[in-house]
Design an enzyme around this catalytic site. Structure first.
Site, PDB file in Angstrom:
ATOM      1  N   GLU A  58      -6.539  -6.958  21.100  1.00 28.17           N
ATOM      2  CA  GLU A  58      -7.160  -5.461  19.876  1.00 28.17           C
ATOM      3  C   GLU A  58      -8.741  -5.968  19.800  1.00 28.17           C
ATOM      4  O   GLU A  58      -8.626  -6.500  18.169  1.00 28.17           O
ATOM      5  CB  GLU A  58      -6.470  -4.895  19.366  1.00 28.17           C
ATOM      6  CG  GLU A  58      -6.540  -3.861  18.539  1.00 28.17           C
ATOM      7  CD  GLU A  58      -6.748  -4.029  17.121  1.00 28.17           C
ATOM      8  OE1 GLU A  58      -7.175  -3.318  16.262  1.00 28.17           O
ATOM      9  OE2 GLU A  58      -7.027  -5.348  16.254  1.00 28.17           O
ATOM     10  N   LYS A  87      -0.072   4.215   9.445  1.00 22.42           N
ATOM     11  CA  LYS A  87       0.104   2.949   8.820  1.00 22.42           C
ATOM     12  C   LYS A  87       1.036   2.896   7.716  1.00 22.42           C
ATOM     13  O   LYS A  87       1.633   1.042   7.482  1.00 22.42           O
ATOM     14  CB  LYS A  87      -1.254   2.814   8.934  1.00 22.42           C
ATOM     15  CG  LYS A  87      -2.010   2.277   9.959  1.00 22.42           C
ATOM     16  CD  LYS A  87      -3.000   1.971  10.566  1.00 22.42           C
ATOM     17  CE  LYS A  87      -3.904   2.618   8.812  1.00 22.42           C
ATOM     18  NZ  LYS A  87      -5.091   2.005   9.263  1.00 22.42           N
ATOM     19  N   TYR A  88       1.198   4.436   7.206  1.00 21.62           N
ATOM     20  CA  TYR A  88       1.507   3.584   5.554  1.00 21.62           C
ATOM     21  C   TYR A  88       2.580   4.767   5.028  1.00 21.62           C
ATOM     22  O   TYR A  88       3.491   4.437   3.834  1.00 21.62           O
ATOM     23  CB  TYR A  88       0.257   4.301   4.654  1.00 21.62           C
ATOM     24  CG  TYR A  88      -0.777   3.295   4.756  1.00 21.62           C
ATOM     25  CD1 TYR A  88      -1.163   2.209   4.431  1.00 21.62           C
ATOM     26  CD2 TYR A  88      -1.763   4.258   5.405  1.00 21.62           C
ATOM     27  CE1 TYR A  88      -2.380   1.686   4.444  1.00 21.62           C
ATOM     28  CE2 TYR A  88      -3.040   3.050   6.138  1.00 21.62           C
ATOM     29  CZ  TYR A  88      -2.769   2.167   5.345  1.00 21.62           C
ATOM     30  OH  TYR A  88      -4.543   1.197   6.025  1.00 21.62           O
ATOM     31  N   ASP A  92      -3.363  -8.731  17.292  1.00 19.61           N
ATOM     32  CA  ASP A  92      -3.611  -7.906  15.890  1.00 19.61           C
ATOM     33  C   ASP A  92      -4.851  -8.663  15.775  1.00 19.61           C
ATOM     34  O   ASP A  92      -5.036 -10.041  15.779  1.00 19.61           O
ATOM     35  CB  ASP A  92      -3.141  -7.731  14.965  1.00 19.61           C
ATOM     36  CG  ASP A  92      -4.243  -7.010  13.810  1.00 19.61           C
ATOM     37  OD1 ASP A  92      -4.665  -5.920  14.321  1.00 19.61           O
ATOM     38  OD2 ASP A  92      -3.980  -7.342  13.052  1.00 19.61           O
ATOM     39  N   ASN A  93      -6.075  -7.964  15.679  1.00 22.96           N
ATOM     40  CA  ASN A  93      -7.591  -8.733  16.169  1.00 22.96           C
ATOM     41  C   ASN A  93      -8.325 -10.082  15.569  1.00 22.96           C
ATOM     42  O   ASN A  93      -7.717 -10.922  15.292  1.00 22.96           O
ATOM     43  CB  ASN A  93      -7.717  -8.506  14.061  1.00 22.96           C
ATOM     44  CG  ASN A  93      -8.091  -7.402  13.302  1.00 22.96           C
ATOM     45  OD1 ASN A  93      -8.900  -6.849  14.325  1.00 22.96           O
ATOM     46  ND2 ASN A  93      -7.677  -7.100  12.380  1.00 22.96           N
ATOM     47  N   LYS A  96       0.731  -1.242  -0.172  1.00 22.23           N
ATOM     48  CA  LYS A  96       0.509  -0.011   0.041  1.00 22.23           C
ATOM     49  C   LYS A  96       0.309   1.145  -0.169  1.00 22.23           C
ATOM     50  O   LYS A  96       1.675   1.448   0.663  1.00 22.23           O
ATOM     51  CB  LYS A  96      -1.150   0.060   1.041  1.00 22.23           C
ATOM     52  CG  LYS A  96      -2.095  -1.059   0.957  1.00 22.23           C
ATOM     53  CD  LYS A  96      -3.112  -1.490   0.410  1.00 22.23           C
ATOM     54  CE  LYS A  96      -4.045  -2.176   0.321  1.00 22.23           C
ATOM     55  NZ  LYS A  96      -4.973  -1.480   1.150  1.00 22.23           N
ATOM     56  N   ASP A 154      -2.650  -6.122   1.417  1.00 20.98           N
ATOM     57  CA  ASP A 154      -1.538  -6.346   1.249  1.00 20.98           C
ATOM     58  C   ASP A 154      -2.073  -7.375   2.370  1.00 20.98           C
ATOM     59  O   ASP A 154      -0.051  -7.608   3.005  1.00 20.98           O
ATOM     60  CB  ASP A 154      -0.638  -5.773   1.513  1.00 20.98           C
ATOM     61  CG  ASP A 154      -1.016  -4.357   2.806  1.00 20.98           C
ATOM     62  OD1 ASP A 154      -2.709  -4.562   2.226  1.00 20.98           O
ATOM     63  OD2 ASP A 154      -1.029  -3.375   2.815  1.00 20.98           O
ATOM     64  N   GLN A 205      -0.899 -12.595  10.384  1.00 24.67           N
ATOM     65  CA  GLN A 205      -1.221 -12.718   9.076  1.00 24.67           C
ATOM     66  C   GLN A 205      -0.013 -12.414   8.009  1.00 24.67           C
ATOM     67  O   GLN A 205       0.833 -12.160   8.616  1.00 24.67           O
ATOM     68  CB  GLN A 205      -2.158 -10.962   8.404  1.00 24.67           C
ATOM     69  CG  GLN A 205      -1.653  -9.770   8.730  1.00 24.67           C
ATOM     70  CD  GLN A 205      -2.735  -9.009   9.933  1.00 24.67           C
ATOM     71  OE1 GLN A 205      -3.822  -9.351  10.616  1.00 24.67           O
ATOM     72  NE2 GLN A 205      -2.063  -7.899  10.407  1.00 24.67           N
TER      73      GLN A 205
END
Length: 676
Positions: free
Chosen positions: A412, A522-523, A383-384, A253, A348, A313
């Site tokens: 989270e 984040k990017y 995360d998640n 990204k 991504d 992930q």
């Protein structure tokens, strides 16, 4: 199973005692039960505590004031491990005797009419004295002697047996008959940092500053170590890093989440993995293991704990995608499915499929996690986790805790309550919450009462913002909104968190109606000049530092299970108090929820909620300004708060009396029971 006496509604209890409830070292843990019997004789209860080492002790349980037949007690665990407790009900023959003889005496019955009662009393006091330590039994012997002495008048014979001193000895060494044991319940006690902690989130890659041309420079572990000094000075305990691994290049990204990255775009750190390695590797520009360990040692010297992101992930070029395609979902056309949360798409990232090859996948994930644990990491922000099977988390956390019980896992999980509490029951030490979206007085009150009700299993970490969440209240409220939200988060829960840039009042969204930041970190790299902002007086750092100092110095703000709200005749002002049952430390917080306007009102201080008598003079010392006022318990007290600098009072009150502390510690169950 039905016992001699009824013992029902024992709390804390999780999922029918199939899972332990939770506590931390030094936490005041309230225990309650509904205890009942037939007839009119008195029934009492004892709390039996079994320590992890097998030793046990007992605590007398008190009758609740407002709920007949309910009893409660508190205890404070002093070591980590699996504690157990049991509520025993028993016939309180001494209380039954006192009640009967007092009523008969008040009714004017004669010596002859009371002869049997007096004789029975002599037997009871002799039996009680026989089981009481020699240093304490004198009063009981004296009471028995007085009862047996028929040369005395009736009142003179009975009065010693009814004295407060005698009752205190009997409470410490009760004469118990027909003892009925209740069910054994477990409490998993973790280290204190699982409950009492201030978190600060920063991106290590953004700590490199800028070059001579003003262009951002990628951070290293050395620059990250230097950035920790400022965080420590603000009084934070834990510093959380988003993923520090190599970032995928396929489908990377670009800035502001575009699908067309430019040369030099760094990508999202949550797109874990590339040809440089996966979850057990470092981003090459940050540095390697040696440099990481040096940074970690510096953090420990500062009194900081480093928390790493555990994001299960993978980027399309993660080694797993080539070596273990069975870890993912392969579509009909042979490609691997990328992550989606409609309408959001994460091209991504490949989500993991936990059902294709669970044994191999579980082993690999455990191996990766233990790599970091063995390096010295004892806290993970996951995360998640609600998008992964809950039985996986239960297995993983339990397996890690077999050898490293000190490891803390933060979930989270911005999801529905059953999932959040399910993750807590599965082993997560802390959880994100919906605090960021609770802004009104009613919302905050109901939300906080819910947190107290589920405190046996879930510990809320109130982050004021995250890289994903820039709430509208911060976008539109100016600096006052940042101070208000920080005050609420830091005082409503013993756990709170701040994402870097909050202290600089960063508030511009990527577009109207969005909670994403413009130029999101984040990017892209996001170096910040905190020192320059402070020199201009455009920083919340001093106030955040003060909040963390107040939290550290006031035990009342370090406990979760008890909070009481006080009425204010203004919906823009919220008031609540907390009391620590061990020290008596009492804090009353009053916050203006309106970041735009001055608000005033009358705070009706609930005297009972702070262990005071109505009408009692109450000196309140403001820990923010240093001013002291004299309020009155049980009456209305004037407040005025304004957004230009004084958005809240955090009052320290005189310590609650020892007699009221246990009652205050016992949590108040709201009308709606959220227990999992």
């Amino acid at each position: 199973m039905i016992g001699r006496f009824g013992i029902d509604d024992v709390r804390p209890q999780v999922s029918g005692r199939t899972l332990p409830s939770k506590a931390v070292v030094g936490e005041v843990v309230p225990i309650s039960a509904l205890v009942w019997r037939e007839g009119h004789d008195a029934v009492a209860a004892t709390l039996v505590i079994m320590q992890p080492d097998g030793e046990q002790f007992s605590v007398h349980m008190q009758q609740e004031r407002h709920r007949p037949d309910y009893v409660h007690a508190v205890f404070v665990p002093d070591t980590e491990g699996l504690w157990r407790f049991r509520v025993d009900a028993w016939s309180d023959v001494m209380a039954t005797w006192r009640n009967a003889i007092t009523k008969k005496l008040n009714a004017g019955q004669s010596d002859a009419e009371l002869a049997n009662d007096i004789a029975h009393g002599v037997e009871l006091f002799e039996a009680a004295a026989a089981q009481t330590p020699a240093t304490e039994r004198g009063l009981l012997h004296a009471a028995a002697t007085a009862l047996a002495d028929d040369s005395r008048g009736l009142a003179e014979r009975i009065t010693p047996a009814l004295s407060e001193e005698v009752i205190e000895v009997l409470e410490a060494y009760p004469l118990r008959e027909q003892v009925t044991q209740g069910p054994v319940c477990d409490i998993l006690v973790e280290r204190r940092e699982a409950l009492v902690n201030s978190w600060y989130e920063l991106f290590p890659r953004s700590t490199g500053g800028v070059d001579a041309n003003g262009a951002p420079v990628h951070g290293t572990w050395d620059s990250t170590a230097k950035a920790l000094d400022r965080v420590a000075e603000m009084g934070f305990d834990t510093v959380y890093f988003p993923p520090i691994h190599p970032i995928g290049t396929l489908n990377r990204k670009g800035r502001n989440n575009t699908l067309t990255p430019e040369v030099g775009d760094v990508g999202s750190p949550w797109a874990v993995g590339s040809e440089d390695g996966g979850h057990d590797a470092f981003h090459p520009e940050l540095g390697g293991e040696k440099e990481f360990l040096s940074m970690l040692e510096h953090a420990k010297e500062l009194g900081l704990e480093i928390a790493l992101d555990f994001a299960l992930q993978a980027a399309p070029d993660h080694p797993w995608a080539h070596e273990h395609p069975e870890f993912f979902t392969v579509l009909a056309d042979g490609t691997i499915a990328y992550a989606e949360n409609p309408p959001k798409k994460y091209q991504d990232i490949y989500p993991i499929n936990f059902d294709n090859a669970p044994e191999a996948l579980y082993d690999e994930i455990y191996r990766v996690l233990m790599y970091w644990v063995n390096l010295g990491i004892t806290t993970f922000r996951v995360d998640n986790p609600h998008t992964k099977p809950v039985n996986f988390w239960h297995w993983l956390i339990a397996k890690v805790h077999t050898t490293h019980p000190e490891v803390i896992f933060l979930a989270e999980a911005f999801t529905r309550p059953p999932r959040m509490y399910g993750l807590a029951k599965a082993g997560f030490s802390q959880s994100y919450t919906h605090f960021t979206w609770k802004t009104s007085k009613d919302e905050l009150t109901d939300f906080t009462q819910m947190l107290v009700t589920v405190a046996d299993v879930s510990r809320p970490n109130l982050f004021v913002n995250t890289p994903d969440i820039l709430h509208a209240s911060l976008q539109n409220g100016g600096p006052a909104a940042f101070a208000i939200r920080a005050t609420l988060a830091a005082t409503l829960s013993p756990l709170w968190g701040v994402y870097s840039g909050y202290e600089l009042y960063e508030s511009e969204p990527v577009k109207p109606g969005s909670e994403e930041y413009l130029d999101s970190e984040k990017y892209e790299l996001r170096p910040r000049d905190f020192a320059a902002a402070a020199q201009r007086g455009e920083s919340l750092e001093p106030y955040i530092t003060l909040l963390n100092t107040i939290r550290r110095e006031n035990p009342a703000l370090q406990q979760l299970r008890q909070i009481r709200f006080h009425e204010v005749g203004n919906d823009q002002i919220i008031a609540y108090s907390k009391v620590d049952a061990v020290t008596g430390n009492t804090v009353l917080v009053v916050v203006n929820l309106d970041p735009h306007s001055t608000q005033e009102g009358m705070v009706a201080v609930n005297a009972e909620a702070i262990g005071r008598h109505p009408g009692e003079s109450l000196p309140v010392h403001d820990l923010i300004t240093g001013a002291t006022y004299v309020w009155t318990a049980g009456e209305d007290n004037y407040v005025r708060l304004w957004p230009q600098g004084h958005v809240a009072h955090i009052f320290r009150l005189p310590e609650a009396s020892p007699q009221s502390r246990e009652i205050l510690a016992f949590r108040q169950i709201p009308d709606h029971d959220y227990r999992p």
